[in-house]
Design an enzyme around this catalytic site. Structure first.
Site, mmCIF file in Angstrom:
data_model
loop_
_atom_site.group_PDB
_atom_site.id
_atom_site.type_symbol
_atom_site.label_atom_id
_atom_site.label_comp_id
_atom_site.label_asym_id
_atom_site.label_seq_id
_atom_site.Cartn_x
_atom_site.Cartn_y
_atom_site.Cartn_z
ATOM 1 N N ASP A 13 0.815 -1.226 0.000
ATOM 2 C CA ASP A 13 0.000 0.000 0.000
ATOM 3 C C ASP A 13 0.843 1.269 0.000
ATOM 4 O O ASP A 13 0.444 2.292 0.557
ATOM 5 C CB ASP A 13 -0.972 0.026 1.200
ATOM 6 C CG ASP A 13 -1.792 -1.242 1.282
ATOM 7 O OD1 ASP A 13 -2.264 -1.686 0.222
ATOM 8 O OD2 ASP A 13 -1.959 -1.790 2.382
ATOM 9 N N LYS A 16 2.211 2.249 -5.117
ATOM 10 C CA LYS A 16 2.943 1.795 -6.305
ATOM 11 C C LYS A 16 2.132 2.016 -7.582
ATOM 12 O O LYS A 16 2.690 2.311 -8.624
ATOM 13 C CB LYS A 16 3.274 0.291 -6.183
ATOM 14 C CG LYS A 16 4.220 -0.014 -5.027
ATOM 15 C CD LYS A 16 4.503 -1.496 -4.910
ATOM 16 C CE LYS A 16 3.337 -2.332 -4.461
ATOM 17 N NZ LYS A 16 2.874 -2.089 -3.090
ATOM 18 N N LYS A 18 0.118 4.378 -8.466
ATOM 19 C CA LYS A 18 0.252 5.741 -8.981
ATOM 20 C C LYS A 18 1.621 5.925 -9.651
ATOM 21 O O LYS A 18 1.730 6.545 -10.712
ATOM 22 C CB LYS A 18 0.082 6.752 -7.838
ATOM 23 C CG LYS A 18 0.187 8.163 -8.368
ATOM 24 C CD LYS A 18 0.159 9.248 -7.342
ATOM 25 C CE LYS A 18 0.620 10.520 -8.062
ATOM 26 N NZ LYS A 18 0.613 11.708 -7.262
ATOM 27 N N ASN A 38 -4.888 -10.242 -4.237
ATOM 28 C CA ASN A 38 -4.706 -9.645 -2.903
ATOM 29 C C ASN A 38 -4.232 -8.197 -3.047
ATOM 30 O O ASN A 38 -4.385 -7.391 -2.139
ATOM 31 C CB ASN A 38 -3.725 -10.461 -2.038
ATOM 32 C CG ASN A 38 -2.436 -10.834 -2.755
ATOM 33 O OD1 ASN A 38 -2.314 -10.673 -3.965
ATOM 34 N ND2 ASN A 38 -1.476 -11.345 -2.012
ATOM 35 N N GLY A 40 -4.234 -4.338 -4.456
ATOM 36 C CA GLY A 40 -5.259 -3.390 -4.856
ATOM 37 C C GLY A 40 -4.567 -2.092 -5.212
ATOM 38 O O GLY A 40 -4.146 -1.352 -4.338
ATOM 39 N N HIS A 41 -4.368 -1.859 -6.490
ATOM 40 C CA HIS A 41 -3.663 -0.649 -6.921
ATOM 41 C C HIS A 41 -4.692 0.401 -7.334
ATOM 42 O O HIS A 41 -5.457 0.193 -8.262
ATOM 43 C CB HIS A 41 -2.696 -0.978 -8.056
ATOM 44 C CG HIS A 41 -1.564 -1.851 -7.600
ATOM 45 N ND1 HIS A 41 -0.728 -2.524 -8.451
ATOM 46 C CD2 HIS A 41 -1.137 -2.155 -6.358
ATOM 47 C CE1 HIS A 41 0.162 -3.203 -7.752
ATOM 48 N NE2 HIS A 41 -0.071 -2.996 -6.479
ATOM 49 N N GLN A 225 2.258 -5.903 -3.126
ATOM 50 C CA GLN A 225 2.626 -5.991 -1.699
ATOM 51 C C GLN A 225 3.971 -5.285 -1.465
ATOM 52 O O GLN A 225 4.288 -4.380 -2.215
ATOM 53 C CB GLN A 225 2.650 -7.451 -1.208
ATOM 54 C CG GLN A 225 1.272 -8.114 -1.174
ATOM 55 C CD GLN A 225 0.844 -8.693 -2.503
ATOM 56 O OE1 GLN A 225 1.608 -9.361 -3.157
ATOM 57 N NE2 GLN A 225 -0.371 -8.430 -2.903
ATOM 58 N N THR A 301 -8.542 -3.623 -1.293
ATOM 59 C CA THR A 301 -9.056 -4.953 -1.615
ATOM 60 C C THR A 301 -10.131 -5.390 -0.626
ATOM 61 O O THR A 301 -11.142 -5.946 -0.995
ATOM 62 C CB THR A 301 -7.891 -5.974 -1.619
ATOM 63 O OG1 THR A 301 -6.950 -5.537 -2.580
ATOM 64 C CG2 THR A 301 -8.355 -7.373 -1.976
ATOM 65 N N ARG A 304 -10.516 -3.001 4.851
ATOM 66 C CA ARG A 304 -10.123 -2.990 6.265
ATOM 67 C C ARG A 304 -9.359 -1.715 6.608
ATOM 68 O O ARG A 304 -8.600 -1.189 5.784
ATOM 69 C CB ARG A 304 -9.185 -4.173 6.562
ATOM 70 C CG ARG A 304 -9.884 -5.501 6.602
ATOM 71 C CD ARG A 304 -8.915 -6.622 6.942
ATOM 72 N NE ARG A 304 -7.953 -6.862 5.877
ATOM 73 C CZ ARG A 304 -6.964 -7.747 5.963
ATOM 74 N NH1 ARG A 304 -6.794 -8.450 7.062
ATOM 75 N NH2 ARG A 304 -6.138 -7.931 4.955
ATOM 76 N N LYS A 332 2.653 10.169 -0.581
ATOM 77 C CA LYS A 332 1.724 10.669 0.444
ATOM 78 C C LYS A 332 2.373 11.620 1.449
ATOM 79 O O LYS A 332 2.006 11.622 2.630
ATOM 80 C CB LYS A 332 1.046 9.493 1.153
ATOM 81 C CG LYS A 332 0.156 8.674 0.200
ATOM 82 C CD LYS A 332 -0.628 7.601 0.908
ATOM 83 C CE LYS A 332 -2.104 7.792 0.780
ATOM 84 N NZ LYS A 332 -2.915 6.709 1.321
HETATM 85 P P1 IMP Z 1 -2.527 -12.788 1.714
HETATM 86 O O1 IMP Z 1 -1.568 -12.241 0.728
HETATM 87 O O2 IMP Z 1 -3.962 -12.530 1.369
HETATM 88 O O3 IMP Z 1 -2.255 -14.221 2.043
HETATM 89 O O4 IMP Z 1 -2.312 -11.991 3.111
HETATM 90 C C1 IMP Z 1 -1.125 -12.118 3.881
HETATM 91 C C2 IMP Z 1 -0.755 -10.788 4.518
HETATM 92 O O5 IMP Z 1 -0.367 -9.867 3.520
HETATM 93 C C3 IMP Z 1 -1.899 -10.119 5.293
HETATM 94 O O6 IMP Z 1 -1.342 -9.392 6.368
HETATM 95 C C4 IMP Z 1 -2.466 -9.139 4.275
HETATM 96 O O7 IMP Z 1 -3.138 -8.057 4.879
HETATM 97 C C5 IMP Z 1 -1.183 -8.694 3.578
HETATM 98 N N1 IMP Z 1 -1.395 -8.223 2.212
HETATM 99 C C6 IMP Z 1 -1.614 -8.984 1.116
HETATM 100 N N2 IMP Z 1 -1.737 -8.212 0.032
HETATM 101 C C7 IMP Z 1 -1.578 -6.944 0.438
HETATM 102 C C8 IMP Z 1 -1.563 -5.687 -0.242
HETATM 103 O O8 IMP Z 1 -1.702 -5.578 -1.458
HETATM 104 N N3 IMP Z 1 -1.359 -4.596 0.538
HETATM 105 C C9 IMP Z 1 -1.160 -4.664 1.878
HETATM 106 N N4 IMP Z 1 -1.151 -5.823 2.543
HETATM 107 C C10 IMP Z 1 -1.361 -6.950 1.837
#
Ligand code: IMP
Length: 431
Positions: A13, A16, A18, A38, A40-41, A225, A301, A304, A332
């Site tokens: 988060d 990236k 942007k 997982n 979310g850009h 990530q 995504t 939360r 930011k």
């Molecule tokens: P998973 O990738 O869904 O298995 O989640 C594993 C961990 O990585 C958790 O703490 C998620 O919140 C975190 N995570 C996965 N993808 C992202 C992302 O794109 N941004 C921030 N945290 C992420």
């Protein structure tokens, strides 16, 4: 334009999407190499907000070719929906998007197993995005997965293979988790329909990337990530299941190291984390709440609320070292505009010692207490600034300190969500 890798330097988060959008003008390729939906850009173009989960951010630049690399795990249902949603908004996708045949397929049972596993772990859960990422990579590593290339098989083979995999997952669902089985025939038939839609986009990555390998076409590698969520180099077990660090580019594309070019690390001017795990500079009180609201720190995504805290220098230096980051982009900065003071962790107190480095592999991070250096806040907003010289002097001092401590040039500073709210500083921020 040289090739570049865009890597998250923190817990994801970092903004990236942007940066990739800004840098993708004029490149031939934008390539994702790990992770799945997982990610979310979020990208704002004028009043339009685009949230991309699988499709690379480069898709918003007409003429740029986009590849979903072999290191990814792809849910064909989500991918079809994302493509259709983009096309409905007038973005041309199918002429530009290609999918590596060796990327793994993320099936509905992976998502179900992810939820059930997290449910069982209760307070020790990882706090995953619930998208099935861990179970999909598990199938890859234990050599029981299906790959996107399988969608090019004749329909009866796809159906048979699909049913076989779903039935085997159903055994685990019902016997181990006492959960309802998934409808194997219905899902396998849906897979055949999805195959018709996606098969024309599936390519042999070694062939399509030949011009990149030979230096005739340029590429931007879009990480998902961040370094601290890397399966090997992150805060295990509170990590994702892929290599978000530099090695993931090589394994996730099949390209050799010489094509990588510049390695840019993206860091927020403060720090956030979604999900569980240690976070020494986390702000649990009002200051954290202020940052969350000012920064809109809610997951793209999952929606939360993100945990918020101060910039952590030992963690950021670790990311610079692990990835060989050559240029830093701070995002930011404008979110800090409202803070009366700004803090940076320069080290940690651990038992009776002071550490100036990020402790790896020992679980010590959860016992680390940050040692802070405090900076005065700035007297006017950074958001309207479009050049380094325009920035408030207190904000510049903060950036100069980060640059000196990180040992890598800050080559860009983002001061807002719009494309034009970007200050490029190719020779760094220290004058
Ligand atoms: P998973 O990738 O869904 O298995 O989640 C594993 C961990 O990585 C958790 O703490 C998620 O919140 C975190 N995570 C996965 N993808 C992202 C992302 O794109 N941004 C921030 N945290 C992420």
């Amino acid at each position: 334009m040289d090739n570049r890798v865009i890597i998250g330097g923190q817990w994801g988060d970092e903004g990236k999407g942007k940066v990739v959008d800004a840098l993708s003008e004029g490149v031939d390729w934008v390539i994702r190499y790990q992770g799945g939906a997982n990610a979310g850009h979020t990208i704002f173009i004028g009043e339009q907000k685009h949230v991309l989960h699988l499709v690379p951010s480069g898709i918003l630049r007409p003429g740029v070719k986009c590849l979903l690399g072999g290191g990814m795990v792809i849910d064909p249902w989500s991918l079809r929906d994302e493509i259709l949603a983009l096309e409905q908004r007038g973005v041309e996708v199918r002429g530009h998007l290609q999918i590596s045949a060796s990327a793994h397929m993320l099936m509905p049972y992976h998502q179900r197993l992810d939820e059930l596993r997290e449910g069982r772990l209760k307070r020790q859960s990882i706090g995953t995005t619930g998208k099935g990422i861990g179970p999909a990579y598990l199938d890859k590593v234990q050599r029981t997965g299906m790959r996107m290339g399988d969608l090019r098989l004749p329909p009866e083979h796809i159906e048979r293979k699909g049913i076989e995999k779903i039935l085997s997952a159903n055994e685990l669902l019902s016997e181990f988790y006492q959960a309802d089985p998934l409808p194997s025939r219905v899902l396998a038939e849906e897979l055949v329909v999805l195959a018709k839609f996606l098969a024309p986009l599936i390519v042999d990555p070694h062939q399509v990337l030949r011009p990149v390998r030979e230096g005739r076409e340029t590429a931007l590698f879009e990480g998902a990530q961040g370094t601290l969520l890397d399966i090997d180099h992150g805060t295990y077990p509170f990590v994702t299941s892929s290599n978000c660090t530099i090695g993931g580019v090589l394994t996730g594309t099949g390209l050799p190291p010489k094509v990588l070019g510049e390695i840019d690390g993206i860091f927020k001017a403060y720090l956030t984390r979604v999900g569980n795990g240690p976070f020494p500079t986390e702000l649990l009180g009002e200051e954290g709440e202020t940052l969350r609201e000012a920064g809109g720190e809610y997951g793209a995504t999952t929606g939360r609320a993100r945990r918020c805290g101060w910039f952590d220098l030992p963690a950021a230096r670790y990311a610079v070292d692990v990835n060989g980051i050559t240029g830093v982009i701070i995002t930011k900065l404008d979110v800090l505009d409202i803070m009366p003071t700004v803090k940076v962790a320069t080290g940690y107190e651990l038992d009776d010692e002071v550490l100036d480095y990020f402790p790896v592999g020992s679980g010590a991070l959860s016992r680390c207490r940050p040692v802070y250096r405090e900076f005065p806040g700035w007297d006017r907003p950074s958001a309207p600034c479009r050049a380094l010289a325009d920035l408030p002097s207190a904000a510049r001092k903060y950036l100069e300190f980060l640059e000196e401590q990180l040992g890598a040039l800050i080559i860009g500073v983002s001061v807002g969500r719009e494309r034009e709210q970007m200050i490029w500083t190719p020779t760094g921020v220290t004058t």
